[in-house]
Design an enzyme around this catalytic site. Structure first.
Site, PDB file in Angstrom:
ATOM      1  N   PRO A   2      34.058  65.500  49.425  1.00  0.00           N
ATOM      2  CA  PRO A   2      34.317  66.523  48.417  1.00  0.00           C
ATOM      3  C   PRO A   2      33.117  67.459  48.267  1.00  0.00           C
ATOM      4  CG  PRO A   2      34.959  64.348  47.625  1.00  0.00           C
ATOM      5  CD  PRO A   2      34.201  64.139  48.902  1.00  0.00           C
ATOM      6  N   GLU A   3      33.372  68.756  48.323  1.00  0.00           N
ATOM      7  CA  GLU A   3      32.322  69.751  48.158  1.00  0.00           C
ATOM      8  C   GLU A   3      32.472  70.402  46.790  1.00  0.00           C
ATOM      9  OE1 GLU A   3      31.838  72.313  51.541  1.00  0.00           O
ATOM     10  OE2 GLU A   3      32.103  70.677  52.961  1.00  0.00           O
ATOM     11  N   LYS A  58      27.212  69.020  43.135  1.00  0.00           N
ATOM     12  CA  LYS A  58      28.377  68.156  43.372  1.00  0.00           C
ATOM     13  C   LYS A  58      28.417  66.967  42.410  1.00  0.00           C
ATOM     14  CE  LYS A  58      28.339  69.279  48.308  1.00  0.00           C
ATOM     15  NZ  LYS A  58      28.269  68.733  49.684  1.00  0.00           N
ATOM     16  N   ARG A 260      26.075  67.745  62.453  1.00  0.00           N
ATOM     17  CA  ARG A 260      27.412  68.047  61.945  1.00  0.00           C
ATOM     18  C   ARG A 260      28.163  68.900  62.952  1.00  0.00           C
ATOM     19  NH1 ARG A 260      28.210  67.488  56.319  1.00  0.00           N
ATOM     20  NH2 ARG A 260      26.331  66.895  55.161  1.00  0.00           N
TER      21      ARG A 260
END
EC number: 3.2.2.23
Length: 270
Positions: A2-3, A58, A260
């Site tokens: 979740p961002e 976050k 990434r």
């Protein structure tokens, strides 16, 4: 993971049901998250009224009368409302039961999230050195330009650095760089002020749209009401390596940047 838009979507979903409510009790089924849940969390939170539900980067901050619960969703976590007493499944680790008869349930299959207690949350070691929020006036292209001078690292990991700006994770960094026409491999220090001004505006625009759409559902995310996010329907590059660019038709390339996966268009992004 979740961002920022997913966390903000969760905040907006749960806040109306939490603010003003008194906590009846806290049920902890599994304390072993990224950092152990405090053993006295039930004692600290039970009987207190929740006065605010805020977000910093976050992190979700559940402000009570005598302290704040700091929550992070980790890689696969979610917070949603259920009726108190609803049977819990294997990965549903915490229930915060409210006087209303509802409970805030924390689910985290991979247990990389966190629930911590703090009397001064903004001074907590996890929050005190964070950069500005991207959707505020404190964040602008001028900041990106100034902080990038002399930096040889690629621009994508640069804008994902929480000391530079918070909440720009892999999904939204990829999409913002595409919208601004910037190659994610380009050295941060080589990008002009004009291009950073454009990039900052695209970061703001894309995050705002993603929040409006309820975030991006990839694998585990659901909002506070249990509903998925819909921004994935508007993704131009993230997760689309090998597919055709929606703008120019070129084949999108997938590379590794900062451990990434990164996808970009070799024609649209320079």
């Amino acid at each position: 993971m979740p961002e920022l838009p997913e966390v903000e979507t969760t905040r907006r979903g749960i806040a109306p049901y939490l603010e003003g409510q008194r906590v009846e009790r806290v049920i902890v089924r599994e304390r072993r998250l990224r950092w152990p849940i405090p053993e006295d969390l039930d004692v600290r939170l039970s009987g207190q009224r929740i006065v605010s539900v805020e977000r910093r980067a976050k992190y979700l901050l559940l402000g009570a009368e005598a302290g704040t619960l700091i929550s992070h969703l980790g890689m696969s976590g979610s917070l949603r409302l259920v009726e108190s007493g609803t049977p819990a499944s294997r990965h549903e680790h915490v229930d915060i039961e409210l006087a209303s008869g509802m409970a805030l349930r924390y689910t985290d299959p991979r247990r990389f999230g966190a629930m911590l207690w703090s009397l001064a949350p903004l001074e907590h070691e996890l929050l005190r050195n964070l950069g500005p929020e991207p959707l505020t006036d404190a964040f602008a292209g001028q900041r990106l330009f100034e902080l990038s001078r002399g930096r040889s690292m690629a621009v994508k990991p640069f804008i994902m650095d929480n000391a530079v700006v918070v909440g720009v994770g892999n999904i939204y960094a990829s999409e913002a760089l595409f919208a601004a026409g910037i190659d994610p491999r380009k050295p941060a220090g080589s990008i002009s002020k004009a291009r950073y001004l454009r990039l900052a505006e695209e970061i703001k625009r894309i995050l705002a749209i993603a929040i409006e759409r309820g975030g991006t559902t990839l694998r585990d995310f659901v909002g506070g009401d249990g509903q998925p996010g819909y921004f994935q329907q508007e993704l131009f590059v993230y997760g689309r390596g090998g597919e055709f660019c929606k703008v120019c038709g070129s084949t999108l390339r997938e590379i590794r940047l900062g451990q990434r996966a990164s996808v970009y268009c070799p024609r649209c992004q320079r």
